[in-house]
Each structure stands twice: as C-alpha cells, then as structure tokens.
Design an enzyme around this catalytic site. Sequence first.
Site, PDB file in Angstrom:
ATOM      1  CG  HIS A 236      49.049  40.783  41.981  1.00  0.00           C
ATOM      2  ND1 HIS A 236      49.276  40.983  40.638  1.00  0.00           N
ATOM      3  CD2 HIS A 236      47.981  39.939  42.052  1.00  0.00           C
ATOM      4  CE1 HIS A 236      48.370  40.304  39.942  1.00  0.00           C
ATOM      5  NE2 HIS A 236      47.585  39.645  40.777  1.00  0.00           N
ATOM      6  CD  GLU A 237      47.171  37.546  44.762  1.00  0.00           C
ATOM      7  OE1 GLU A 237      45.963  37.738  44.539  1.00  0.00           O
ATOM      8  OE2 GLU A 237      47.910  36.916  43.993  1.00  0.00           O
TER       9      GLU A 237
ATOM     10  CG  HIS B 175      43.215  40.875  42.566  1.00  0.00           C
ATOM     11  ND1 HIS B 175      42.871  41.218  41.281  1.00  0.00           N
ATOM     12  CD2 HIS B 175      44.226  39.978  42.440  1.00  0.00           C
ATOM     13  CE1 HIS B 175      43.625  40.552  40.418  1.00  0.00           C
ATOM     14  NE2 HIS B 175      44.465  39.793  41.099  1.00  0.00           N
TER      15      HIS B 175
ATOM     16  CD  GLU C 203      45.850  39.111  37.506  1.00  0.00           C
ATOM     17  OE1 GLU C 203      47.091  39.171  37.582  1.00  0.00           O
ATOM     18  OE2 GLU C 203      45.146  38.853  38.481  1.00  0.00           O
TER      19      GLU C 203
ATOM     20  CG  HIS D  98      47.052  35.641  35.514  1.00  0.00           C
ATOM     21  ND1 HIS D  98      45.938  34.821  35.528  1.00  0.00           N
ATOM     22  CD2 HIS D  98      47.166  36.159  36.757  1.00  0.00           C
ATOM     23  CE1 HIS D  98      45.404  34.843  36.741  1.00  0.00           C
ATOM     24  NE2 HIS D  98      46.114  35.640  37.500  1.00  0.00           N
TER      25      HIS D  98
END
Length: 329
Positions: free
Chosen positions: A145-146, A149, A169, A233
Amino acid sequence: SWDTVETATGNSVYSGTVSINTTQVSTSSYSLKDAAHGNGTTCDMNNKTSGTCTLFTDADNVWGTGATSNRQSAAVDAHYGAAKTYDYYNTTFGRKGIFNNGTGVPSRVHYGSAYVNAFWDGSSMTYGDGSGNTRPLVSLDVAGHEMSHGVTERTANLTYSGESGGLNEATSDIFGTMVEFSAANSADAGDYLIGEKINISGNGKPLRYMYNPTLDGKGIGCWSSTTKNVDVHYSSGVGNHFFFNLAEGSGATAYGTSPLCGSATAVTGIGRTKAAAIWYRALTTYFTSSTNYKAARGYTLSAATDLYGKCGTEYKAVQKAWTAVNVTG
Ligand code: ASN
Ligand code: ZN
Ligand code: CA
C-alpha cells in the site's frame, strides 16, 4: 571481494520464514541491502523520528527470529515487502521500481516510539512498531500500500483530498492487495482485507474491507454526492468496492460478500489479474491529479478497450462494476 548478492533466510513477524537478498560486507558481516531489487536497503531508526537510520547487519546471514521482540524480525518483513512489491510491478507491468528507473528504496523500521502508522515520504518507506496491542506495521499489504503511494505520485499524482484522494487511497489498497496475492505466502495469504495482520484497533479486525467497505464502520461502499467530503481512507471504499466487483464479482464470493448498491444488477468478475491491469493502465495512462470517480469510470473503460477491445466481456464488466457502486455512465 565482498559486496556479493546473497540469498539469505529471514524469520519475519508475519510472513514466516522467507528468502531475502542481502549483501556480504566483510568476512563475517552481511547487510540488508538487496542488489537484486535496485539496492533497496532496510535500516533501524532505533525508535527515533530523526537522525541516522542504521543499516541492519548480521554475522551469520540468518535474520530475525519471528518474534516481535527481536529487532531484526520487523526488518525482515520490510525488506521482504519491498522486494515483493518491486517484483510485482516489474513482473506484471515491466515497471522497474517506484521510479521506473531500476532503483529500490530504503525501508526505515522501528520509527518513533509506539508509532501506529507507516508512510511513504517521496523517497523512503517508514514503519512504526505499533502501540499497545497493535503490532508492527510491516505486513505485506501495508508495505505494498505505502510503496504504491510512490507509484501514484510518479504517475497520475492524484491529489490527496476529495474524490481524487479516495482514488489515490484505493490505488494503494488495490496494489497492496495485489502484492499480497502475488507473494503467494502461506503465512500471509492474499485477501481483500487491509491490515488484517496488525490488529490496528486492538479488536482483531482489519483496517478496511474491500468487498464491503462499510464493515469498518466509516467506509463508503456506494458513491454519492457527499463521498468527496469524507476522509480519503473512507472515500477509497468506492474504488475498492469497484475493484472487488470487477475482480471477483458481486454477491457471495470466496473472499467475502459484496453488496450491490441501489438497484444495480449482479457483476461477474473477470479475475484480479485483468482487473489490476485495467486499473494500472488507467492510473498510468489516463488518470490526472484531479480525476474523480465519474472520470475514473470513463478512464478505466478506455483502459479496458486498450487492453481487451471495445465492448467485450471485460469492458462490460467494468461498466457493471462501476454501476454496482453507484458510479453511473
Ligand atoms: N498510512 C497512511 C496511508 O498510507 C499514512 C499516509 O501516508 N497517508 O494512508
Ligand atoms: Zn495510504
Ligand atoms: Ca490483506
């Protein structure tokens, strides 16, 4: 001479015993530097929020014990997550790392004291240890996920507020989940839950549910004119729910039951590989910083046309999956 790529054993917190790449730096020392994945490194913030991050080293090249109390264990998860994320993008899309230039990234673990988050800052990954019952935030889906980004930042650069923020997100949840599936790790098998390993709320529940975003208590599963007003989120739920419908279908599935919005008709999934290919093409070819959900519908249809042809099964599934989350044409 030293500096050779080594294949090492790591005992992670969440992914069991894994193979990682390290570098021999002297007769009896190895470091968490991965020359097979763009020289990505993993270092220890020593529970501070600034100052030196110390590259992990080890004498026997067997890393961690799997216990959270062992400082190397979380480092193994982060190092493994960075490699699996690199591999997912490279193998699936030919993307050579976040920057698409073959460069890996530093992963900084044990950041701060009782820090319950993880983040991408434009050049590095950072992970906290969690606090209380929350476990270290180094699971595969969180790492994917990170780092995703970073991919979004380098491509569509979706603005992190309003509906574009929800799409930003959702992109990270989608590809974090794809990284989790692609790693095919039996200790952390693929699912459409986000953060199911880290016990973030102390109640054993995941942070988010892609098949039914409302299950977290605040997530949005069906688009409305107020979706743009909620935290990114939660507005991500519309995109996550769309992706689930497109990949797995609506109704009862192997990965959870996806409710339909309004009077929409049932969706038959096209599989997550095709769904992810459509999302990645839309992200990297069509989305801009201001893309909203309505525009995303059109752009993913363009992506589906590019990849699978106009008005085929995949194109129609994209239409139905958006309509099923109340993003209509
Ligand atoms: N963990 C949070 C997220 O990725 C922190 C952030 O970077 N916004 O959504
Ligand atoms: Zn995020
Ligand atoms: Ca997961």
